[in-house]
Design a protein around this motif. Structure first.
Motif, mmCIF file in Angstrom:
data_model
loop_
_atom_site.group_PDB
_atom_site.id
_atom_site.type_symbol
_atom_site.label_atom_id
_atom_site.label_comp_id
_atom_site.label_asym_id
_atom_site.label_seq_id
_atom_site.Cartn_x
_atom_site.Cartn_y
_atom_site.Cartn_z
ATOM 1 N N LYS A 1 4.771 -13.589 -2.445
ATOM 2 C CA LYS A 1 5.872 -13.327 -1.516
ATOM 3 C C LYS A 1 6.925 -12.533 -2.270
ATOM 4 O O LYS A 1 7.082 -12.667 -3.476
ATOM 5 C CB LYS A 1 6.495 -14.635 -1.020
ATOM 6 N N LEU B 1 6.124 -6.385 5.737
ATOM 7 C CA LEU B 1 5.447 -6.457 4.447
ATOM 8 C C LEU B 1 6.257 -5.703 3.404
ATOM 9 O O LEU B 1 6.906 -4.705 3.719
ATOM 10 C CB LEU B 1 4.053 -5.830 4.547
ATOM 11 N N ASP C 1 4.491 -4.048 -3.715
ATOM 12 C CA ASP C 1 4.702 -4.514 -5.086
ATOM 13 C C ASP C 1 5.311 -3.371 -5.899
ATOM 14 O O ASP C 1 5.443 -2.245 -5.419
ATOM 15 C CB ASP C 1 3.405 -5.049 -5.707
ATOM 16 N N THR D 1 12.079 -12.984 3.245
ATOM 17 C CA THR D 1 10.920 -13.220 2.381
ATOM 18 C C THR D 1 9.670 -12.836 3.164
ATOM 19 O O THR D 1 9.395 -13.419 4.208
ATOM 20 C CB THR D 1 10.850 -14.694 1.948
ATOM 21 N N PHE D 2 8.940 -11.845 2.640
ATOM 22 C CA PHE D 2 7.762 -11.328 3.319
ATOM 23 C C PHE D 2 6.575 -11.320 2.372
ATOM 24 O O PHE D 2 6.736 -11.422 1.154
ATOM 25 C CB PHE D 2 8.011 -9.899 3.822
ATOM 26 N N ASP D 3 5.371 -11.153 2.946
ATOM 27 C CA ASP D 3 4.167 -11.026 2.121
ATOM 28 C C ASP D 3 4.237 -9.733 1.323
ATOM 29 O O ASP D 3 4.692 -8.706 1.814
ATOM 30 C CB ASP D 3 2.909 -11.014 2.998
ATOM 31 N N GLU D 4 3.730 -9.797 0.101
ATOM 32 C CA GLU D 4 3.708 -8.629 -0.766
ATOM 33 C C GLU D 4 2.346 -7.947 -0.663
ATOM 34 O O GLU D 4 1.333 -8.624 -0.565
ATOM 35 C CB GLU D 4 3.973 -9.052 -2.209
ATOM 36 N N ILE D 5 2.354 -6.614 -0.700
ATOM 37 C CA ILE D 5 1.112 -5.853 -0.601
ATOM 38 C C ILE D 5 0.989 -4.871 -1.755
ATOM 39 O O ILE D 5 1.975 -4.475 -2.367
ATOM 40 C CB ILE D 5 1.017 -5.082 0.734
ATOM 41 N N ASN E 1 -6.962 -11.396 -2.242
ATOM 42 C CA ASN E 1 -7.619 -10.878 -1.056
ATOM 43 C C ASN E 1 -8.126 -9.477 -1.377
ATOM 44 O O ASN E 1 -7.352 -8.540 -1.451
ATOM 45 C CB ASN E 1 -6.628 -10.845 0.113
ATOM 46 N N LEU F 1 -3.478 -7.475 0.382
ATOM 47 C CA LEU F 1 -2.475 -8.515 0.129
ATOM 48 C C LEU F 1 -2.570 -8.966 -1.320
ATOM 49 O O LEU F 1 -3.665 -9.085 -1.865
ATOM 50 C CB LEU F 1 -2.700 -9.698 1.059
ATOM 51 N N THR F 2 -1.438 -9.232 -1.941
ATOM 52 C CA THR F 2 -1.438 -9.713 -3.320
ATOM 53 C C THR F 2 -1.450 -11.237 -3.384
ATOM 54 O O THR F 2 -1.745 -11.802 -4.423
ATOM 55 C CB THR F 2 -0.209 -9.212 -4.092
ATOM 56 N N GLY F 3 -1.090 -11.881 -2.290
ATOM 57 C CA GLY F 3 -0.997 -13.341 -2.280
ATOM 58 C C GLY F 3 0.377 -13.839 -2.682
ATOM 59 O O GLY F 3 0.648 -15.030 -2.658
#
Length: 118
Positions: free
Chosen positions: A94, A58, A61, A106-110, A24, A90-92
């Protein structure tokens, strides 16, 4: 003939070459809170971002953790809320973070582009 084979081989190699790109490329900007609620059975260090009627969690990384430490200092408290202005993509992927009672979240990684303490 050998030159033609080499040229076609190079074209095939270039056409099949897999480039890794960010999933993204869009950069988001938001008011967020760098939060650690592990001491009250919440989750360890993560960002909380208001999104409509809910809150999204979030995780940064590895490369972004250096930017956070530079702007906010070492994360040594066990219960903390720090308001920040955040630019991220967003890195895509988790990522997981420890939470209370031995659980993990477990969350989205940014990837953080910019962070400023408010």
């Amino acid at each position: 003939m050998k030159i033609l084979i080499v040229v076609f081989g190079l074209l095939a190699w270039i056409g099949c070459h897999d480039e890794s790109k960010d999933i993204n490329l869009e950069i988001y900007e938001a008011e967020a809170t760098w939060t650690n609620m592990l001491a009250v059975d919440g989750c360890s260090w993560h960002f909380s971002v208001a999104s409509g009627d809910s809150t999204v969690s979030l995780l940064p990384d590895e490369a972004s953790k250096v930017k956070i430490e530079k702007e906010l200092g070492k994360s040594e408290d066990y219960y903390s809320f720090t308001k920040v202005r955040l630019k991220y993509s967003l890195t895509g992927a988790k990522a997981t973070v420890p939470c209370g009672w031995g659980a993990t979240g477990t969350f989205d990684e940014i990837k953080i582009v910019e962070i400023k303490k408010q």
